[in-house]
Scaffold this active site. Structure first.
Site, PDB file in Angstrom:
ATOM      1  N   PRO A  20       0.847  -1.196   0.000  1.00 19.81           N
ATOM      2  CA  PRO A  20       0.000   0.000   0.000  1.00 19.81           C
ATOM      3  C   PRO A  20       0.881   1.243   0.000  1.00 19.81           C
ATOM      4  O   PRO A  20       1.801   1.338   0.806  1.00 19.81           O
ATOM      5  CB  PRO A  20      -0.778  -0.120   1.324  1.00 19.81           C
ATOM      6  CG  PRO A  20       0.097  -0.955   2.205  1.00 19.81           C
ATOM      7  CD  PRO A  20       0.818  -1.913   1.294  1.00 19.81           C
ATOM      8  N   MET A  21       0.631   2.169  -0.925  1.00 22.36           N
ATOM      9  CA  MET A  21       1.390   3.424  -0.932  1.00 22.36           C
ATOM     10  C   MET A  21       0.425   4.568  -1.241  1.00 22.36           C
ATOM     11  O   MET A  21      -0.118   4.645  -2.360  1.00 22.36           O
ATOM     12  CB  MET A  21       2.523   3.369  -1.972  1.00 22.36           C
ATOM     13  CG  MET A  21       3.678   2.479  -1.563  1.00 22.36           C
ATOM     14  SD  MET A  21       5.041   2.498  -2.743  1.00 22.36           S
ATOM     15  CE  MET A  21       4.425   1.415  -4.027  1.00 22.36           C
ATOM     16  N   ALA A  22       0.225   5.427  -0.234  1.00 23.73           N
ATOM     17  CA  ALA A  22      -0.684   6.557  -0.408  1.00 23.73           C
ATOM     18  C   ALA A  22      -0.169   7.436  -1.539  1.00 23.73           C
ATOM     19  O   ALA A  22       1.025   7.716  -1.628  1.00 23.73           O
ATOM     20  CB  ALA A  22      -0.765   7.347   0.891  1.00 23.73           C
ATOM     21  N   GLN A  74      -6.681  -1.126   2.586  1.00 29.16           N
ATOM     22  CA  GLN A  74      -6.065  -0.796   3.873  1.00 29.16           C
ATOM     23  C   GLN A  74      -6.854   0.299   4.582  1.00 29.16           C
ATOM     24  O   GLN A  74      -7.285   1.265   3.955  1.00 29.16           O
ATOM     25  CB  GLN A  74      -4.623  -0.315   3.686  1.00 29.16           C
ATOM     26  CG  GLN A  74      -3.932  -0.177   5.031  1.00 29.16           C
ATOM     27  CD  GLN A  74      -2.518   0.337   4.922  1.00 29.16           C
ATOM     28  OE1 GLN A  74      -2.296   1.481   4.548  1.00 29.16           O
ATOM     29  NE2 GLN A  74      -1.565  -0.500   5.276  1.00 29.16           N
ATOM     30  N   CYS A 104       2.644   2.842   8.858  1.00 33.75           N
ATOM     31  CA  CYS A 104       2.950   4.100   8.177  1.00 33.75           C
ATOM     32  C   CYS A 104       3.485   5.121   9.180  1.00 33.75           C
ATOM     33  O   CYS A 104       2.857   5.372  10.209  1.00 33.75           O
ATOM     34  CB  CYS A 104       1.689   4.625   7.504  1.00 33.75           C
ATOM     35  SG  CYS A 104       2.029   6.012   6.462  1.00 33.75           S
ATOM     36  N   GLY A 205      10.404  -4.470   2.750  1.00 31.88           N
ATOM     37  CA  GLY A 205      11.499  -3.539   2.974  1.00 31.88           C
ATOM     38  C   GLY A 205      12.659  -3.798   2.045  1.00 31.88           C
ATOM     39  O   GLY A 205      13.324  -4.832   2.140  1.00 31.88           O
ATOM     40  N   ASP A 206      12.852  -2.858   1.082  1.00 26.12           N
ATOM     41  CA  ASP A 206      14.017  -2.887   0.196  1.00 26.12           C
ATOM     42  C   ASP A 206      14.075  -4.114  -0.716  1.00 26.12           C
ATOM     43  O   ASP A 206      15.167  -4.549  -1.090  1.00 26.12           O
ATOM     44  CB  ASP A 206      15.318  -2.797   1.003  1.00 26.12           C
ATOM     45  CG  ASP A 206      15.418  -1.513   1.817  1.00 26.12           C
ATOM     46  OD1 ASP A 206      14.585  -0.612   1.601  1.00 26.12           O
ATOM     47  OD2 ASP A 206      16.308  -1.413   2.666  1.00 26.12           O
ATOM     48  N   ARG A 229       8.633   0.640  -2.989  1.00 29.74           N
ATOM     49  CA  ARG A 229       9.329   1.589  -3.872  1.00 29.74           C
ATOM     50  C   ARG A 229       9.952   0.923  -5.088  1.00 29.74           C
ATOM     51  O   ARG A 229      10.113   1.562  -6.130  1.00 29.74           O
ATOM     52  CB  ARG A 229      10.368   2.353  -3.046  1.00 29.74           C
ATOM     53  CG  ARG A 229       9.718   3.334  -2.070  1.00 29.74           C
ATOM     54  CD  ARG A 229      10.658   3.772  -0.994  1.00 29.74           C
ATOM     55  NE  ARG A 229      11.098   2.641  -0.202  1.00 29.74           N
ATOM     56  CZ  ARG A 229      12.073   2.671   0.695  1.00 29.74           C
ATOM     57  NH1 ARG A 229      12.730   3.799   0.891  1.00 29.74           N
ATOM     58  NH2 ARG A 229      12.402   1.597   1.378  1.00 29.74           N
TER      59      ARG A 229
HETATM   60  C1  LIG Z   1       4.940   6.998  -1.277  1.00 34.91           C
HETATM   61  C2  LIG Z   1       4.699   5.977  -0.187  1.00 34.91           C
HETATM   62  C3  LIG Z   1       3.453   5.897   0.397  1.00 34.91           C
HETATM   63  C4  LIG Z   1       3.224   4.941   1.408  1.00 34.91           C
HETATM   64  N1  LIG Z   1       1.966   4.808   1.930  1.00 34.91           N
HETATM   65  C5  LIG Z   1       1.690   3.808   2.799  1.00 34.91           C
HETATM   66  C6  LIG Z   1       0.355   3.551   3.238  1.00 34.91           C
HETATM   67  O1  LIG Z   1      -0.605   4.222   2.827  1.00 34.91           O
HETATM   68  N2  LIG Z   1       0.170   2.520   4.112  1.00 34.91           N
HETATM   69  C7  LIG Z   1       1.214   1.743   4.574  1.00 34.91           C
HETATM   70  O2  LIG Z   1       0.987   0.825   5.359  1.00 34.91           O
HETATM   71  N3  LIG Z   1       2.473   1.956   4.155  1.00 34.91           N
HETATM   72  C8  LIG Z   1       2.729   2.940   3.274  1.00 34.91           C
HETATM   73  N4  LIG Z   1       3.993   3.090   2.786  1.00 34.91           N
HETATM   74  C9  LIG Z   1       5.044   2.128   3.199  1.00 34.91           C
HETATM   75  C10 LIG Z   1       5.131   0.970   2.185  1.00 34.91           C
HETATM   76  O3  LIG Z   1       3.943   0.216   2.154  1.00 34.91           O
HETATM   77  C11 LIG Z   1       6.295   0.020   2.530  1.00 34.91           C
HETATM   78  O4  LIG Z   1       6.058  -0.547   3.793  1.00 34.91           O
HETATM   79  C12 LIG Z   1       7.651   0.745   2.579  1.00 34.91           C
HETATM   80  O5  LIG Z   1       7.805   1.609   1.468  1.00 34.91           O
HETATM   81  C13 LIG Z   1       8.817  -0.269   2.615  1.00 34.91           C
HETATM   82  O6  LIG Z   1       8.801  -1.091   1.480  1.00 34.91           O
HETATM   83  P1  LIG Z   1       9.806  -0.825   0.215  1.00 34.91           P
HETATM   84  O7  LIG Z   1      11.200  -0.773   0.764  1.00 34.91           O
HETATM   85  O8  LIG Z   1       9.546  -1.988  -0.696  1.00 34.91           O
HETATM   86  O9  LIG Z   1       9.412   0.504  -0.360  1.00 34.91           O
HETATM   87  C14 LIG Z   1       4.257   4.070   1.824  1.00 34.91           C
HETATM   88  C15 LIG Z   1       5.523   4.176   1.222  1.00 34.91           C
HETATM   89  C16 LIG Z   1       5.747   5.108   0.228  1.00 34.91           C
HETATM   90  C17 LIG Z   1       7.121   5.168  -0.420  1.00 34.91           C
END
Ligand SMILES: Cc1cc2nc3c(=O)[nH]c(=O)nc-3n(C[C@H](O)[C@H](O)[C@H](O)COP(=O)(O)O)c2cc1C
Length: 330
Positions: A20-22, A74, A104, A205-206, A229
């Site tokens: 989930p990414m807002a 979510q 978050c 994560g990553d 990401r």
């Molecule tokens: C732009 C953005 C928006 C995010 N929004 C949410 C969200 O709405 N809910 C949530 O649980 N995590 C949110 N996250 C966290 C991601 O879901 C994820 O846990 C975090 O980026 C780590 O994973 P990654 O290293 O693969 O990016 C957000 C991350 C980013 C970069």
């Protein structure tokens, strides 16, 4: 290595999930990632505050038309009865999995003690999980960080609480709330969580490549991976990861003409979903992400930022890729 996982009655295959990414995982992006190989795609967080459910922002976040099952939504908040009501409301809107946001770190969420700030209060974690699980007959999942800060890494305790409360699967992002997005994710705590509970654990994560995905699965023993990401401008990552996990072989990056074709399709969907004005603004960051590794992208980015019209934005991107292909052919 397993290629699927279960969340309640749902088989998640492949076991690679869009995080989930807002501001990012709106319906067009979720559909695109599912088409290109994500086993599940979780919505942007939706508020548990019922006063906001009928705003344009919430309406779009709860729009699931045409989405592949299972639809995962979510919810974010701090009050157990509000979270229960939000879960029910979202199920009425089509959600087939409810995910609770305790991961978050955003100020807007944490100021009201929601998101990862909740990890400080294990009794409240239990109350929110139990109330949400009781409220709906679809599986409820929980997304957490490893703790509030490094001195309080309580992910194992929270995982046990989640399991006892009827949570169907748990995602753990290998950072604390205090870490924000700094430094490298750590996977020891995720491995400890996996050892401590019977419910499926999703490591996050990553995870930015197939090779990295295999290493994270090996380090954690997790049942699935969640990619955030790494999918920005790269919805092909899900296939890349599945392929590497199945074969141990890397894939070649998509050729420029395919990147252009997928991006243009994505732009069309964003323009339609948000309408031309907002669609153009939302599309800008995606254009930057898709194009950042292509020659001339800085110039394109400057130009794209000045354009307000959907057709001009599309034409600019089409010409960027056509020019790239002409240069390659010359
Ligand atoms: C732009 C953005 C928006 C995010 N929004 C949410 C969200 O709405 N809910 C949530 O649980 N995590 C949110 N996250 C966290 C991601 O879901 C994820 O846990 C975090 O980026 C780590 O994973 P990654 O290293 O693969 O990016 C957000 C991350 C980013 C970069």
């Amino acid at each position: 290595m397993r290629a699927a996982m279960r969340i309640g009655p749902h088989l998640i295959a492949p076991n690679v999930i869009l995080a989930p990414m807002a501001g990012v995982t709106d319906r067009p992006f979720r559909q695109l990632c599912r088409r290109l190989g994500a086993g599940l795609a979780v919505s942007e967080m939706t508020t548990s505050d019922a006063r906001l459910w009928h705003t344009e922002k919430s309406r779009l976040r709860m729009d699931h038309r045409g989405e592949d099952a299972p639809i995962a939504v979510q919810i974010a908040g701090y009050d157990p009865s509000m979270m229960a009501a939000a879960a029910r409301f979202n199920v009425e809107q089509g959600a087939q999995i409810i995910d609770i946001n305790m991961g978050c770190p955003a100020k807007k969420v944490c100021r009201v003690d929601a998101g990862s700030a909740l990890l400080r209060d294990e009794l409240l974690v239990a109350a929110i999980c139990a109330a949400t699980v009781r409220a709906v007959d679809v599986p409820v999942t929980l997304k957490i960080r490893t703790g509030y800060d490094r001195a309080h890494r309580n992910a194992v305790a929270v995982a046990r609480i989640a399991q006892d409360s009827g949570i169907a699967a748990l995602t753990v992002h290998g950072r604390t709330r205090e870490d924000q997005y700094e430094g490298e994710a750590e996977y020891e705590t995720i491995a400890a969580v996996k050892q401590a509970v019977r419910i499926p654990v999703i490591a996050n994560g990553d995870v930015t490549s197939g090779r990295r995905a295999a290493a994270v699965l090996a380090a954690t023993g997790a049942d699935a991976l969640m990619v955030g990401r790494g999918a920005l401008g790269n919805p092909w990552i899900f296939k890349e990861i599945s392929h590497f996990l199945a074969t141990g072989q890397t894939t070649t990056p998509p050729p420029a003409d395919e990147v252009g074709r997928v991006l243009l399709g994505h732009l069309d969907e964003l323009h339609e979903f948000y309408g031309p004005g907002r669609g153009v603004r939302v599309a800008r960051k995606h254009i930057q992400w898709y194009c950042q590794d292509h020659p001339g992208s800085a110039k394109l980015w400057l130009a794209v930022n000045r354009v307000e019209c959907a057709a001009s934005q599309r034409a600019m991107v089409a010409e960027f890729f056509a020019a790239g292909l002409r240069a390659q052919a010359a």
